[in-house]
Each structure stands twice: as C-alpha cells, then as structure tokens.
Motif scaffolding. Structure first.
Motif, PDB file in Angstrom:
ATOM      1  N   UNK A 175       8.757  -3.688   7.681  1.00 24.15           N
ATOM      2  CA  UNK A 175       7.423  -3.436   7.142  1.00 24.15           C
ATOM      3  C   UNK A 175       7.562  -2.285   6.150  1.00 24.15           C
ATOM      4  N   UNK A 176       7.556  -2.656   4.897  1.00 26.91           N
ATOM      5  CA  UNK A 176       7.829  -1.661   3.865  1.00 26.91           C
ATOM      6  C   UNK A 176       6.663  -0.682   3.755  1.00 26.91           C
ATOM      7  N   UNK A 177       5.500  -1.210   3.888  1.00 24.27           N
ATOM      8  CA  UNK A 177       4.328  -0.379   3.675  1.00 24.27           C
ATOM      9  C   UNK A 177       3.160  -0.940   4.473  1.00 24.27           C
ATOM     10  N   UNK A 178       2.437  -0.048   5.103  1.00 25.33           N
ATOM     11  CA  UNK A 178       1.260  -0.515   5.838  1.00 25.33           C
ATOM     12  C   UNK A 178       0.074   0.326   5.433  1.00 25.33           C
ATOM     13  N   UNK A 179      -0.974  -0.357   4.980  1.00 25.12           N
ATOM     14  CA  UNK A 179      -2.225   0.327   4.679  1.00 25.12           C
ATOM     15  C   UNK A 179      -3.312  -0.390   5.456  1.00 25.12           C
ATOM     16  N   UNK A 180      -4.470   0.222   5.591  1.00 23.52           N
ATOM     17  CA  UNK A 180      -5.531  -0.428   6.361  1.00 23.52           C
ATOM     18  C   UNK A 180      -5.859  -1.838   5.872  1.00 23.52           C
TER      19      UNK A 180
END
Lengths: 99, 412
Positions: A78-83
């Motif tokens: 998971x490279x990036x997690x935003x809402x």
C-alpha cells in the motif's frame, strides 16, 4: 426489517442512477461509486473507498459501496493511504468485485 | 513522487513495525484519523512495515492501544534525525561550517593578477603594468570589495601613457587587466638617411626621383644592390658659361624616394615528360573504422580487414579519447583506402612545351612581386627525347626594383 431497508436503499439507488443518467453526471461523483485507475498491472489507484478489510502481499480487500473489491496479485504494497484514496503497487493479477 | 520524497526527508519520518492479527483495523483507524501512512508492506503473516511522520507517532500510540496492535519504531530517517546525530558530533559540524566560511572568505580576495593584451606588448612589459597596478592597490591578497575596477583602470591609463585602453575585470579570484597599447609611431614618418638600391638585376626603363640624387639613367644595366638614387644629394648649380652642372657646397643627406621601373628577367629550367605515367585515384574508396588499445591491438569495427585494392593510397586519422585532462589509451582510427590506377598520357611535343612554360611561370611567380607584368617570354629546348623534354624558360617582366637601404651618414 432488514429486507425492508435493503429494498428502500436499492430503490433510492435506482432513482439516483436515473438522475445521473438523465443529467449526464459521472456516476462516481453522484453515487459515491469507486473509481479505479490502473497503470498496467503495476499500479492501482482506488478512489472512494470505505476502508481496508484485509491486507497481505497476495491479496488486498477494500470495502467499497455495495460490496468489496479484491485485488489479487504478488508483492502488493500500500503505497499511499488517504481517507478517500488508496494506491496499491505490485503485480496485479485479478480484480474481483464481491457483492 | 520525487517531490514528496524530498519533503518527507526534510520533515523526517519513522519506519514502524506493526504486529498483531488485527492490522487492517489499525490501518483503517489511521485512515479515519487522517494520519498519513505510506509504503505499507507486509513482511509476514502478522507483521507489516509502514512509514509515518515523526509528529504522528504520539497519535499512533492511541490507535495501537485501541486496535490492540503494538508497534515498534525500527528506523528513523530524515533531516531532523541527522541534525540530532550531528549534535553528538560537534567537531565535524564545526569543521564543515569553518570550511564553508573559509571558502567564502578566501574567495572574496583577489589572489591572482594577470595582464592580457590582444597584441604582444611592445612598449611596456607585463611586469611594469603589474607594478603599476600594485602601486595603485591591485595586488594579490586584496579584498575584492575594496577594488574599484573602473576607477583603477582610469588611473592606470593616466599613469601609463603608453596605453590607450585599460580595463580591469575580476573573475573569481583572478583580476584580469586588459590593455591596448598605443600604436607605435611609424618610424618612416621621420626622415632617415637612405639610398634607393636595386632589388634585382635589370635594365632601367623608367626613373622617377622624388628625393635624392639619381645615379643611373634610363637604359642603364644595373646589378642587384647598386645605388639607383643616392641619399647624399649634392646641391647643383648650372654654370652660366659652360652649361654644365657644378657641384657646390656640402652634400645634403636625405632619405631618397622614388620609383625605378626596370626590365627584369627570370629563368627556370624545367623538365617535363612527354609521355606521362603515374598513378591516380579512380574515385573508388573504402572506409575502415577501428579501435586501437594502447599501442598493440587493433580492433576493426567496420570496413575491410585489409586493403581492398591492389594499389591504393591510405589516409589515416586517429583520435584519442580525452576525458578532462586524462588521455585514455584508446584510439579511434579512421582509415580511408583510395583505389589507384596507373595511367599513361601522351602530351605530344607541343603540349609538353606548353606545360613546361606554364610550370615555369608558376614556379617563377613566387619570386616576382605581386603586381609585376609579364611582358615577354621565351622557351628554349635544351634536351629532347621521346619521353622527356627539358627546357629553359625566360620571362621578362617590368617591375619596380626600388628598395630602400638606410645608412649611417659619416659624421665629420
């Protein structure tokens, strides 16, 4: 009771759907549907998610409107997690919608 | 993406290890708390690594308790941690700062002064200009801020009258003084005693005296070096009785001037083949590229391995590979083979003579002044055979043979 709410929910969705079609509004904007962008089999961007259900290097399960989305592959990170957005990198083999 | 990584570096982040069976819940809680979390990677069944900003570690502790997923910081990356580490190595940091200050400080001084001129200096030496610059305050070790280049250049031009133009430019730690010297006053403007002598043997055709005393007449045969117009002019007076000029008084010493045109001969002996044989390029050529390592091995990259023609001419160009000041022992060699063919051409007697004359004129032209006119030419056959013709070629020209020869007048 559960059946009734489900029926109502589906009905409102249908109406929303018709609205979206009539007004030519992209469905994801109005209906909160997930929007998926893939770059080859290496990168996947998922907008409008509802949280992660399961994560491992072989399988990522993300909750989306009306079910879940399974990303099956190899070396998934998971490279990036935003809402509202998830970026998954790795080698993607399958994409499955589970109702 | 790169920008994000650079920002992350400056901000400082930690790599954390999250353990526990409910790590998905941990991630979801992180998302809902709007804490940035990236590069999440599963290491094994119950463990994953992720990156998080240092400032968010405190909030994570709360989430870890809630999701019952304990985490551990395994690495700290970024500038804030580097600075922390630097605090422990004060000497090193002090050294770096000192180095920078010194570099900056030293570069604000002039360390070299150089004089440059388009033409070689004649009136002044480099040292004289440098000495003048030094006396005005431009010397090695002077702070750059103190040097007013325009003012200094103006002062230098005043102090050194031999210079028409002075400009000072500071390039780094080098002060470049660019100068232009005044033109050397042509010595010819001043009168200097001189004769006019013959540059070559010849017969005088025309003589025009502007100054001085003529010593030859039209029709005279003169030899090289003979005085034509003398710089020692005797004032003459025509005797009223005999009509003959009488020399009287002391001779006046002048710079002789004048034009003396004469017939001049040149001669050359030329041998030309009547039947010419030789080799010439056919126009066909083959190119070969090769690389030579050191002085031994030659690796042919393209083109024929050996000379492709029976008779050929080779043109070879080699280029060494240069990197800065380093000469690599690798040479790229470009060879062109030109095919040659033997030919035979019969010029004939007339043709050979014509060719000989043209060749002789070409040869003699080098000896003649540029503006001389060829008035006559003669070809005399010396030897003749089927193959070779040997001729003597005479050329007659009319040209100015006057040449100035300065002399020291005898002082009485």
């Amino acid at each position: 009771m559960l059946k009734a709410t489900r029926f109502l929910w589906e009905k409102t969705r249908r109406i929303q759907n018709q609205f979206a079609e009539a007004l030519e509004i992209p469905q994801d904007a109005l209906l909160d549907l997930p929007r998926i962008t893939m770059i080859g089999d290496a990168q996947l961007y998922l907008e409008n998610h509802k949280g992660i259900i399961e994560y491992s290097t072989e399988k990522i399960r993300v909750s989306v409107l009306g079910g879940s989305l399974e990303i099956i592959g190899k070396d998934l990170t998971l490279k990036n997690i935003k809402p509202d957005e998830i970026a998954a990198y790795g080698t993607i083999k399958q994409l499955v919608f589970v109702k | 993406m790169l920008l994000a990584r650079i920002l992350n570096f400056f901000w400082g982040f930690c790599i954390i290890r999250v353990a526990g069976s409910r790590k998905e819940r941990f991630i979801n809680l992180v998302i809902t708390e709007k804490i940035p979390l990236w590069d999440i990677r599963q290491i094994d069944e119950e463990e994953l690594w992720a990156k998080v900003y240092v400032s968010d570690i405190g909030k994570l502790r709360h989430i870890a308790r809630k999701s019952r997923c304990p985490f551990k910081i395994i690495a700290k990356r970024g500038l804030p941690f580097l600075l922390l580490r630097a605090e422990k190595r004060k000497g090193l940091v002090a050294g770096i700062i000192l180095f920078m200050i010194m570099l900056y400080g030293l570069s604000s001084f002039v360390w070299f002064v150089d004089v440059q001129s388009e033409k070689p200096l004649e009136l002044l030496t480099k040292e004289e200009i440098l000495a003048e610059a030094e006396s005005l305050g431009l010397k090695p070790g002077q702070p750059k801020g103190k040097i007013r280049t325009d003012e200094l250049a103006r002062k230098m031009a005043v102090n050194l009258p031999q210079l028409t133009f002075v400009s000072i430019e500071i390039q780094g730690t080098l002060a470049k003084i660019e100068v232009v010297e005044k033109k050397v006053v042509a010595e010819e403007d001043k009168e200097r005693p001189a004769h006019i002598v013959a540059a070559k043997d010849g017969i005088i055709e025309e003589i025009l005296v502007l100054a001085g005393d003529p010593r030859v007449k039209v029709g005279d045969t003169v030899q090289k070096g003979q005085v034509l117009i003398s710089g020692i002019a005797l004032s003459k007076k025509i005797d009223s009785q005999t009509g003959e000029p009488i020399e009287e008084g002391l001779p006046k010493i002048v710079e002789a001037k004048g034009i003396v045109r004469a017939r001049v001969w040149y001669e050359a002996v030329v041998a030309t083949p009547v039947i010419e044989t030789g080799q010439r390029k056919t126009g066909a050529k083959k190119e070969q590229w090769s690389v030579r390592l050191g002085n031994q091995k030659q690796i042919i990259i393209s083109g024929p391995r050996t000379a492709p023609y029976q008779s050929y001419e080779e043109e070879r160009q080699s280029r060494t590979i240069k990197w800065r000041n380093l000469n690599l022992p690798v040479e790229i060699v470009h060879t062109i083979f030109y095919e040659l063919e033997t030919y035979r051409y019969n010029w004939g007697r007339e043709g050979a003579l014509k060719k000989a004359r043209a060749e002789a004129i070409e040869e003699l032209k080098a000896k003649m002044p540029i503006n001389s006119k060829i008035t006559d030419s003669k070809v005399e056959v010396l030897e003749e055979s089927d193959k070779l013709i040997k001729v003597r070629v005479w050329i007659e020209t009319r040209e100015d043979i006057a040449v100035k020869q300065y002399f020291q007048p005898e002082t009485d």
